[in-house]
Each structure stands twice: as structure tokens, then as C-alpha cells.
Design a protein around this motif. Structure first.
Motif, PDB file in Angstrom:
ATOM      1  N   LEU A  38       5.261  -7.221   2.073  1.00 21.41           N
ATOM      2  CA  LEU A  38       4.229  -8.250   2.197  1.00 21.41           C
ATOM      3  C   LEU A  38       2.835  -7.674   1.979  1.00 21.41           C
ATOM      4  N   MET A  39       2.551  -6.526   2.594  1.00 20.35           N
ATOM      5  CA  MET A  39       1.222  -5.923   2.449  1.00 20.35           C
ATOM      6  C   MET A  39       0.968  -5.470   1.013  1.00 20.35           C
ATOM      7  N   ASN A  40       1.985  -4.907   0.355  1.00 19.32           N
ATOM      8  CA  ASN A  40       1.829  -4.493  -1.045  1.00 19.32           C
ATOM      9  C   ASN A  40       1.550  -5.689  -1.938  1.00 19.32           C
ATOM     10  N   ASN A  41       2.310  -6.765  -1.757  1.00 22.97           N
ATOM     11  CA  ASN A  41       2.095  -7.973  -2.559  1.00 22.97           C
ATOM     12  C   ASN A  41       0.700  -8.555  -2.352  1.00 22.97           C
ATOM     13  N   ILE A  42       0.256  -8.574  -1.113  1.00 24.88           N
ATOM     14  CA  ILE A  42      -1.075  -9.104  -0.797  1.00 24.88           C
ATOM     15  C   ILE A  42      -2.159  -8.219  -1.417  1.00 24.88           C
ATOM     16  N   ARG A  43      -1.993  -6.916  -1.280  1.00 24.13           N
ATOM     17  CA  ARG A  43      -2.962  -5.966  -1.845  1.00 24.13           C
ATOM     18  C   ARG A  43      -3.029  -6.099  -3.371  1.00 24.13           C
ATOM     19  N   GLU A  44      -1.863  -6.150  -4.028  1.00 25.31           N
ATOM     20  CA  GLU A  44      -1.810  -6.276  -5.484  1.00 25.31           C
ATOM     21  C   GLU A  44      -2.455  -7.576  -5.968  1.00 25.31           C
ATOM     22  N   ALA A  45      -2.357  -8.634  -5.169  1.00 21.37           N
ATOM     23  CA  ALA A  45      -2.967  -9.919  -5.524  1.00 21.37           C
ATOM     24  C   ALA A  45      -4.454  -9.953  -5.176  1.00 21.37           C
ATOM     25  N   GLY A  46      -4.962  -8.891  -4.537  1.00 21.87           N
ATOM     26  CA  GLY A  46      -6.377  -8.845  -4.152  1.00 21.87           C
ATOM     27  C   GLY A  46      -6.719  -9.788  -3.016  1.00 21.87           C
ATOM     28  N   PRO A 102      10.456  -2.463   6.017  1.00 16.27           N
ATOM     29  CA  PRO A 102      10.373  -2.850   4.607  1.00 16.27           C
ATOM     30  C   PRO A 102       9.693  -4.206   4.397  1.00 16.27           C
ATOM     31  N   LEU A 103       9.890  -5.157   5.323  1.00 16.24           N
ATOM     32  CA  LEU A 103       9.264  -6.471   5.179  1.00 16.24           C
ATOM     33  C   LEU A 103       7.749  -6.338   5.203  1.00 16.24           C
ATOM     34  N   ALA A 104       7.217  -5.628   6.195  1.00 14.31           N
ATOM     35  CA  ALA A 104       5.761  -5.461   6.294  1.00 14.31           C
ATOM     36  C   ALA A 104       5.217  -4.757   5.062  1.00 14.31           C
ATOM     37  N   GLU A 105       5.897  -3.694   4.631  1.00 10.98           N
ATOM     38  CA  GLU A 105       5.446  -2.955   3.445  1.00 10.98           C
ATOM     39  C   GLU A 105       5.424  -3.855   2.219  1.00 10.98           C
TER      40      GLU A 105
END
Length: 195
Positions: free
Chosen positions: A98-106, A93-96
Motif C-alpha cells: 500500500l505504501m509503495n503504491n501510494i508513494r509511486e502515485a505521488g 507485505p500489505l503495508a509495504e
């Protein structure tokens, strides 16, 4: 014992000092065979690349690293890259998050999760600075030894035996505490240091 930190731990539980000898590890040997089906990392001219190698977990301080990276980028630093090499394919869940937040922020082109790689030597060769942000008491830290074998400085948290491997300001940077702010300061040190 593989570090003076482990030696101290053994002494605390009553092991006789005469029965303990500190012998440091050597960096592990990786298979250098290239895998053509994997995307290869590239660093652009003028970019500073920070590399993390290890498990994508809270114990390894990956959340601190990502928060510090975002803080650097928010300060209008776009000549920087953060590469995180480590398996995140199992339920993580941590990786998911972090990666989602980074992706959403572009920001996934600046902060990039590479997953598990067997060509980690390529990443060490291309990076400028290695980061080992472990918050748990590391016995030693083979990743720091690997970075040293490539002549790369390591930013470390003061965890376990890690400070035994880095001479602050000489071949690395030992953060004053285990926090996002301390990691941000260390990253800024290398971004502002003359090349």
C-alpha cells in the motif's frame, strides 16, 4: 460481555442469559507525553482529515480504506487528508504494498502512514472524522470510544459490536456493507456535509 454482539455469541453456544451482563468498555488512557523526535501532524485550513488508528492489516480493512481514499482523490478532492496511525514495522507485505503504491502515485502527502505513535490523542484532536473499517467481527471497538471522547464521528463497517456504538447520521456513519464503495460513500457524506 463487552457488547450485545458478544452476548449473542455466548447465547448461541448455550450460556444461560441470566449469567450474562453487557458492560461496555471505557476508552483507554494514553500517555500524553509529547515525543519531540517524532514528526507532528498538521492540518491545513479547509482540509478534512480522516483518521484511522489500529493495526495495518486486511482484517482491519486498511486496504478498503486506502482504495476508497484513492477514489476520493481521483475525484479531484485535494482538500482532504487520510492519516493512518498504526505499527507497520514488522514484516507486513500489505503495508509495504500500500505504501509503495501510494508513494509511486505521488499521494503520500495526502494518504500518510504515521506508524506507531504514543501520542494518538494529538491525532484524534486534529482529525475531523475517524474511520474504523474492520472487516472481522469486532467485539466492540475501543477506537470508536476514543473518537467519541474527542467528539469525533466514526465511519464504521457493520462488524460485530461496532454498530452498537454509532447512531447513523448522528455521531457517525454505519456503512451498508463492508466494501470500498460503501466506505467511499461514507467519506463523501462527510466531505459534502455542511461544516
Amino acid at each position: 460481555a463487552i457488547s450485545h454482539f458478544i452476548e449473542s455469541s455466548l447465547l448461541e453456544v448455550g450460556v444461560d442469559k441470566g449469567r450474562i451482563k453487557v458492560i461496555y468498555n471505557r476508552p483507554p488512557h494514553h500517555n500524553r507525553a509529547e515525543r519531540s523526535h517524532q514528526e507532528m501532524p498538521r492540518a491545513e485550513a479547509g482540509e478534512t482529515v480522516f483518521l484511522y488508528v489500529g493495526q495495518i492489516t486486511r482484517d482491519k480493512g486498511v486496504d478498503y480504506l486506502v482504495h476508497a481514499a484513492r477514489k476520493v482523490i481521483e475525484g479531484n478532492r485535494h482538500n482532504v487528508r487520510f492519516w493512518l496511525v498504526g505499527d507497520y514495522t514488522w514484516q507486513n507485505p500489505l503495508a509495504e504494498e500500500l505504501m509503495n503504491n501510494i508513494r509511486e502515485a505521488g499521494l503520500d502527502y495526502i494518504i500518510h502512514f504515521w506508524g506507531y505513535r504514543d501520542d494518538v490523542d494529538t491525532f484524534y484532536a486534529l482529525c475531523n472524522v475517524h474511520i474504523c473499517s474492520s472487516v472481522w467481527e469486532e467485539a466492540l471497538g475501543n477506537v470508536v470510544l476514543e473518537a467519541k471522547s474527542f467528539g469525533k464521528p466514526s465511519i464504521i463497517f457493520p462488524s460485530g459490536g461496532l454498530p452498537e456504538l454509532v447512531r447513523h447520521g448522528v455521531d457517525g456513519y454505519c456503512c451498508k456493507e463492508k466494501s470500498t464503495e460503501a466506505l467511499f460513500e461514507a467519506i463523501q457524506y462527510y466531505l459534502e456535509k455542511p461544516k
